[in-house]
Design an enzyme around this catalytic site. Sequence first.
Site, short mmCIF file in Angstrom:
data_model
loop_
_atom_site.label_atom_id
_atom_site.label_comp_id
_atom_site.label_asym_id
_atom_site.label_seq_id
_atom_site.Cartn_x
_atom_site.Cartn_y
_atom_site.Cartn_z
N TYR A 288 0.85 -1.21 0.00
CA TYR A 288 0.00 0.00 0.00
C TYR A 288 0.88 1.25 0.00
CZ TYR A 288 -3.15 3.50 2.17
OH TYR A 288 -3.88 4.63 2.46
P1 NAP Z 1 -12.92 4.91 2.54
O1 NAP Z 1 -13.78 5.47 3.61
O2 NAP Z 1 -12.48 3.50 2.61
O3 NAP Z 1 -13.66 5.16 1.14
C1 NAP Z 1 -13.05 4.74 -0.02
C2 NAP Z 1 -13.70 5.45 -1.19
O4 NAP Z 1 -13.01 5.07 -2.40
C3 NAP Z 1 -15.14 5.06 -1.38
O5 NAP Z 1 -15.82 6.16 -1.93
C4 NAP Z 1 -15.06 3.91 -2.39
O6 NAP Z 1 -16.25 3.80 -3.18
C5 NAP Z 1 -13.92 4.40 -3.26
N1 NAP Z 1 -13.18 3.30 -3.88
C6 NAP Z 1 -12.52 2.30 -3.28
N2 NAP Z 1 -11.99 1.47 -4.22
C7 NAP Z 1 -12.34 1.98 -5.41
C8 NAP Z 1 -12.13 1.60 -6.75
N3 NAP Z 1 -11.45 0.50 -7.08
N4 NAP Z 1 -12.64 2.36 -7.74
C9 NAP Z 1 -13.35 3.47 -7.45
N5 NAP Z 1 -13.59 3.90 -6.20
C10 NAP Z 1 -13.10 3.15 -5.20
O7 NAP Z 1 -11.60 5.81 2.33
P2 NAP Z 1 -10.82 6.74 3.37
O8 NAP Z 1 -10.35 5.93 4.51
O9 NAP Z 1 -11.61 7.99 3.58
O10 NAP Z 1 -9.51 7.06 2.49
C11 NAP Z 1 -9.53 8.08 1.51
C12 NAP Z 1 -8.11 8.28 1.05
O11 NAP Z 1 -7.27 8.62 2.13
C13 NAP Z 1 -7.48 7.05 0.40
O12 NAP Z 1 -6.66 7.46 -0.67
C14 NAP Z 1 -6.62 6.47 1.51
O13 NAP Z 1 -5.52 5.74 1.01
C15 NAP Z 1 -6.18 7.74 2.21
N6 NAP Z 1 -5.82 7.55 3.62
C16 NAP Z 1 -6.75 7.14 4.52
C17 NAP Z 1 -6.38 6.99 5.84
C18 NAP Z 1 -7.35 6.55 6.90
O14 NAP Z 1 -6.92 6.28 8.04
N7 NAP Z 1 -8.63 6.49 6.64
C19 NAP Z 1 -5.06 7.27 6.24
C20 NAP Z 1 -4.15 7.69 5.29
C21 NAP Z 1 -4.54 7.84 3.98
P3 NAP Z 1 -17.47 2.81 -2.73
O15 NAP Z 1 -18.13 3.48 -1.55
O16 NAP Z 1 -18.36 2.74 -3.91
O17 NAP Z 1 -16.84 1.51 -2.36
#
Ligand code: NAP
Length: 254
Positions: A161
């Site tokens: 990742y």
């Molecule tokens: P999340 O709540 O898991 O939501 C993921 C989103 O991405 C959803 O809208 C999902 O759509 C969409 N998605 C996932 N796989 C996809 C695919 N193959 N094609 C199109 N859409 C896709 O995400 P999050 O935790 O808020 O994270 C958002 C960003 O921040 C990501 O880039 C993640 O790497 C980064 N990040 C997160 C964290 C954390 O702790 N949360 C920390 C560091 C970085 P559906 O709802 O339709 O599935």
Amino acid sequence: MGKLSGKTALVTGSSRGIGRATAIGLAREGALVAVHYAHNEQAAQETVELIEKDGGQAFTVGAELGTPGDIDQLFAGLEAGLTERTGRATLDILVNNAAEVSRGTVPEEVTAEEFDKAFAVNTKAPFFVIQRALGLIPDGGRVVNISTGLTRVATPSQAVYAMSKGALEQLSLHFARHLAPRGITVNSVLPGVTDNGSPVFQIPELREQLSQFSAYKRLAEPRDVAGVVVFLATEEADWITGVSLDVTGGGLLG
Ligand code: NAP
């Protein structure tokens, strides 16, 4: 008048989590937002409803990134939605937020499929989304790529990742140079552990453990990250390009 009145934005993966908060934040500043999702159309529609309740404008676009035809499908929906509402397909702000998040696999157990999926969604898709968007982004546009603080901290179970996100940060760096003559900024935002509403964050012991990553000893809320993305989208951030911005709540202070 918001700071982004008259602008348009695409936030990939804005059906929930950081993407949803970013879509809401951009719309609050006046942008018309394309709320993108992979499968959860209902959640994306809820994001749109939250924006509309707030007096903003948004529409949904579905496309599973990392699958054949993904970019064509995404841009067909995006261009149709923009043209219907504004009479043209201009995209001022692009936020590459959707990601295949690691469930934590030690390097010995990583499969080729898992590796390919991470790079397909987290690295290849943002590259080709930007490539295709370039025909729609005017001079002075904005691209923000959402990376992770894990590109700065050795975490073996998140190696693939973090590698895929490290490559995304490289993409920001090189595109920043490439697009500077047009005044388009390209930056990476590096969140720390953020409560995206997933049930895992409701497990008290895990919540406590993950809270220790931030210097504030709490989990980030999606809006903590979204506010920074919105700032990068405004004119005030004109002089920032090619950076990887630490938004971990002091998680990298050492
Ligand atoms: P999340 O709540 O898991 O939501 C993921 C989103 O991405 C959803 O809208 C999902 O759509 C969409 N998605 C996932 N796989 C996809 C695919 N193959 N094609 C199109 N859409 C896709 O995400 P999050 O935790 O808020 O994270 C958002 C960003 O921040 C990501 O880039 C993640 O790497 C980064 N990040 C997160 C964290 C954390 O702790 N949360 C920390 C560091 C970085 P559906 O709802 O339709 O599935």
